[in-house]
Design an enzyme around this catalytic site. Structure first.
Site, short mmCIF file in Angstrom:
data_model
loop_
_atom_site.label_atom_id
_atom_site.label_comp_id
_atom_site.label_asym_id
_atom_site.label_seq_id
_atom_site.Cartn_x
_atom_site.Cartn_y
_atom_site.Cartn_z
N ASP A 51 0.82 -1.20 0.00
CA ASP A 51 0.00 0.00 0.00
C ASP A 51 0.86 1.25 0.00
O ASP A 51 0.57 2.20 -0.72
CB ASP A 51 -0.93 0.01 1.21
N HIS A 76 2.78 17.87 1.99
CA HIS A 76 2.54 16.77 1.05
C HIS A 76 2.87 15.41 1.68
O HIS A 76 3.75 15.31 2.52
CB HIS A 76 3.39 16.96 -0.22
N ASP A 196 15.96 20.87 -3.92
CA ASP A 196 14.99 20.08 -4.69
C ASP A 196 15.49 19.84 -6.11
O ASP A 196 15.81 20.78 -6.83
CB ASP A 196 13.68 20.89 -4.71
N VAL A 366 0.35 22.99 -13.97
CA VAL A 366 1.73 23.44 -13.94
C VAL A 366 2.40 22.75 -12.76
O VAL A 366 1.76 22.44 -11.76
CB VAL A 366 1.78 24.98 -13.84
N HIS A 369 7.51 22.37 -8.99
CA HIS A 369 8.95 22.31 -8.75
C HIS A 369 9.73 23.24 -9.70
O HIS A 369 9.29 23.49 -10.82
CB HIS A 369 9.45 20.87 -8.94
#
Lengths: 556, 556
Positions: A51, A76, A196, A366, A369
């Site tokens: 899962d 998130h 990132d 969009v 990042h």
């Protein structure tokens, strides 16, 4: 365990490097550890039946007395989703901004553990402190509101972790990335940048969220019937823009799908989303209004078979079905691996009579990042001494390293690491240090970690060629067959066509048992293994398939 | 069966509409049928364990005396791959161009059936004839050489089928699409156009293959060590350009991977690919030359785990392993569904020390299909009376329909159909006609069609939660347990952690058997079903998983 280094800072990525998701990084100094984020990952196609995936936190558990808290960059799943599983075993304070904590709270409530956890709200721009660390929360922009970068002040220097970010000069909430603050940090001295890497392969800039709002309003303007928009539930600014377009044309708004209902309600309650009460309706009431006065905002933008939009498309949704004149907008792009699901969903919606607008056709989504030019801006603002790309597959980290080099950074100061590989920093030096225990823990149902590589390997094998069980009851004394061999299969061959094959297979087993008796082989292990071999060979010759064979001998 | 219509032409798509691959279309008039292409499809992720998918040709078998032959547009698997399976049951002549037939031949040889089949080579520009039909082969351009469109002259008018195509004004072999011929047909009268829809979502033009050659030569110019290029084996012009770049820099060329070796050898033999013998080496000899004088052209551009490049990356290739200085070029784009495999492959190559250049970073691949402006050109050249988009998912067909409308075509003359839905045409009229039997036949190992929806459903179930077998031997007379219950699982739970669970599960089964005895239930079906229910419920409560449960009762 890492040896003590009083005057060294350690950066220990426990997830998120060489993978998408499962972001978690420990920063250690002396007797203290703080942990940035605690995310989950979604299983890849090879993790049959799993899962979700959470980070292995053995290192933190082994050093539990040191761990002072989690500091969260944004809300998130890949940054907060593992908290319920981890706080269970390591109950330390959690620091984050208002919306981020709102989402954490709702998660902990679901797991019935909110009252056992300590959550501290931090305002953007503020700091938290421990004995050795100060952590400053700096505003960035991402596909969720209240996203932050973190400046972590250590005795050896400042570490900046960007979190997930992009540079949007016209964000929906008007809260622009705090470029001045990053510039200030850069004009002083940044020891290490962690940034990132998700979109490092993309040239140019990510388009502003505002552009999507304008496009949506244009599309709404041409809609004759209901508008059904699927998006990520956590993309609160996108949802706000869908609401704005709806209100502009006098449409009522209904939310559909569990996470969409939940997150929109949290966002409205905390003031991150605005929808006048009289325009909010439930899906039960959508038929009380004319079609051209209705917008439905729904989950399922990834074509997930159980999400609301897929159920709407396949006519298995209890309250909503596609009717002629419906306009469906999929305001999201496919997460790698989901392309086929989405493609199937769009086909189904078209066939049911809807118009469908999606990413390939119009600009209705969009990314959250930074693309290459935004990354260059961040590097140039911060001018770090050392750089460690984070959040991405290995190739993203690698490309991000090359991007830093192209800006003039010394390649010796760039550390493209993998999860578990720690980095040791002092004022003027950085070097790779110990590899700590790290990894992926698979969650299946309510089992955490009880599904490992053997179970997954068997599931893969079963999925390819199925299973064949052969049972025989044998008299312990005489070694004669009392009953069987009986053969049962699943996922191997279509039963109606397999009569002869199964009969012959039974004979193969009998023959093998006879052989064993002749040779006076009497240990079950050898007999089973012989049956497996002969039967496996026979079936492979006949079908070119290799089912899992389970020989069972019952003795009486 | 369709009723006879002496003066109607029927177009019967038996595959390729609403799906990618498995292209096959029958054209019927009176007592004759000709069939365009006979392709296979690759299984999607939900078709567990299936190797490939071929069209259901029941309709052709039921009308076998009418079927006059296959006419092939080009030699890709999705257009010729099902021939060995179909010719076995319907042995009719096959017509195609030289390279296409070369590939068919090699396929039939592999299946040991070449001598039983009738192949007729057709030169581009030539025609073949039957009683009612003439079929003209017209040069187009695609990602394989010798690709054709077909003009099918019927008593009711001309049908043009584009095959897969793009408009490349500077193709590698200098053989440009025969635009004049299409214009001539358009200036006369085209009854029906069937055109490739694969790239209809993409605006603009597909870049010329020549551009890729220039890019490759630039990239080769900067390579210090070996260059390893992965591409589709059938993309002969791409391979030629890789060869050209290699020769320009004095590199020897070796082919690696079964299909790459096979197709390049066919292409060289037939004169479609040119590589002076002294520059061709085998992978056994690559170490005899300096690294910067070696190019290896390999399969595996889709990250297929068993293909050469994946084996090279994972150090399981017998003859080639990555060394520092290697430059790997992946000259292909991901086929939807393969993104994760490719991503993993690139990561692995980087980690092993190679430089990797791929589609997201530089323009090293171009599609073989027409984008919107090319499609508009073809429609405008041919000015068909009726239009039926082919080759694509439903949404592609739908968008292609909209594109035709945008060119001024009457929407009533556009037929967006699904596989099996036939179209009936006369000189001035077209209408949907009967739905004929059609579908997908799954090939698994050497079994054709012996794996159906039940087997696939079981495999899916097994892949999610595994299997649990429970066996008990019972005395027929006394109904007492002689041996067991024994429980064996695969893919359900990690065995080391499952001791208690399995013990408790055994008790659940015993209890259920006791209950049955008490109630004097003695039919095995009911007993098994009760065991399944109780055990299933117990396991779900404990784990939230639902393995397939196989209860087996042996009676003595």
């Amino acid at each position: 365990m890492i040896t003590k280094n009083k005057n060294k800072v350690k950066v220990i990525p426990l997830g998120g490097l060489g993978e998408i998701g499962k972001n978690i990084t420990a920063i250690e100094y002396d007797n203290e550890i703080i942990v940035i984020d605690c995310g989950l990952a979604f299983p890849d196609a090879e993790m049959y039946g799993v899962d979700l995936v959470i980070p292995d936190i053995t290192y933190l558990l082994n050093n539990s007395e040191k761990v002072k808290g989690f500091v969260l960059t944004h809300g998130h799943e890949d940054h907060i989703g593992a908290l319920p599983y981890v706080l269970n075993r390591l109950n330390i304070p959690v620091y984050g901004t208002r919306l981020t904590l709102g989402l954490v709270k709702s998660k902990l409530e679901e797991h019935n553990m909110l009252s056992d956890c300590t959550l501290h709200e931090v305002k953007i721009g503020e700091e938290i402190k421990t004995e050795n660390f100060r952590v400053e929360f700096i505003r960035t922009c991402h596909s969720i509101a209240d996203a932050c970068a973190l400046a972590i002040y250590t005795p050896e220097g400042v570490i900046v972790h960007t979190g997930d970010f992009k540079i949007d000069y016209t964000p929906i909430d008007g809260e622009v990335v705090n470029i001045q603050r990053f510039a200030k940090l850069g004009s002083q001295r940044v020891l290490l940048l962690m940034a990132d890497s998700t979109n490092v392969e993309r040239p140019g800039y990510t388009v502003s969220e505002t552009v999507i709002g304008e496009n949506l309003t244009n599309i709404f303007g041409n809609a004759k019937g209901r508008v059904i928009v699927a998006s990520f539930a956590s993309n609160i600014h996108r949802i706000q823009q869908i609401i704005n377009s709806s209100l502009y044309y006098g449409r009522k708004v209904a939310f559909s799908g569990r996470s969409m209902e939940k997150i929109s309600s949290i966002a409205m309650e905390l003031g991150y989303m605005h929808l006048p009460k009289e325009h909010l309706i439930t899906v039960d009431d959508i038929n009380k209004y004319p079609c051209d006065k209705i917008t439905i905002i729904t989950t399922g933008s990834q074509g997930e078979p159980m999400a609301a939009l897929s159920r709407i498309a396949s006519s298995t949704h209890k309250k909503i079905s596609i009717q002629n004149g419906d306009l469906v907008i999929i305001s999201a792009s496919p997460i790698p691996g989901n392309e086929k699901f989405i493609s199937k969903l769009i086909d189904e919606l078209f066939k049911k009579g809807a118009e469908v607008i999606y990413d390939a056709i119009e600009e209705v989504h969009v990314s959250g990042h930074a693309c290459q030019e935004e990354l260059k801006l961040m590097h140039t603002l911060l001018k770090p001494k050392f750089f460690m790309p984070v959040h991405g597959e290995y190739r993203h980290l690698r490309q991000h390293g090359l991007l830093a080099e192209s800006l003039g950074m010394d390649s010796k100061n760039i550390f493209v690491l993998e999860t578990g590989q720690s980095l040791e920093l002092s004022r003027n030096r950085a070097r790779k240090s110990a590899i700590v225990h790290s990894g992926a823990v698979m969650v299946d149902g309510i089992g955490i970690g009880d599904v490992g590589s053997i179970v997954i390997r068997d599931r893969k094998h079963l999925s390819q060629d199925g299973v064949l069980t052969v049972v025989v009851t044998i008299d312990k004394q005489s070694f004669s067959i009392l009953s069987g061999p009986d053969i049962i299969t699943r996922g191997f061959i279509y039963m109606r066509e397999s009569g002869d094959l199964i009969r012959e297979a039974t004979e193969v087993v009998k023959l093998e048992l006879d052989k064993c008796m002749e040779r006076k082989v009497k240990d079950w292990f050898t007999i089973k293994s012989n049956i497996k071999d002969s039967l496996g060979q026979f079936l492979y010759n006949k079908t070119r398939r290799k089912p899992i064979i389970l020989p069972i001998i019952m003795e009486i």
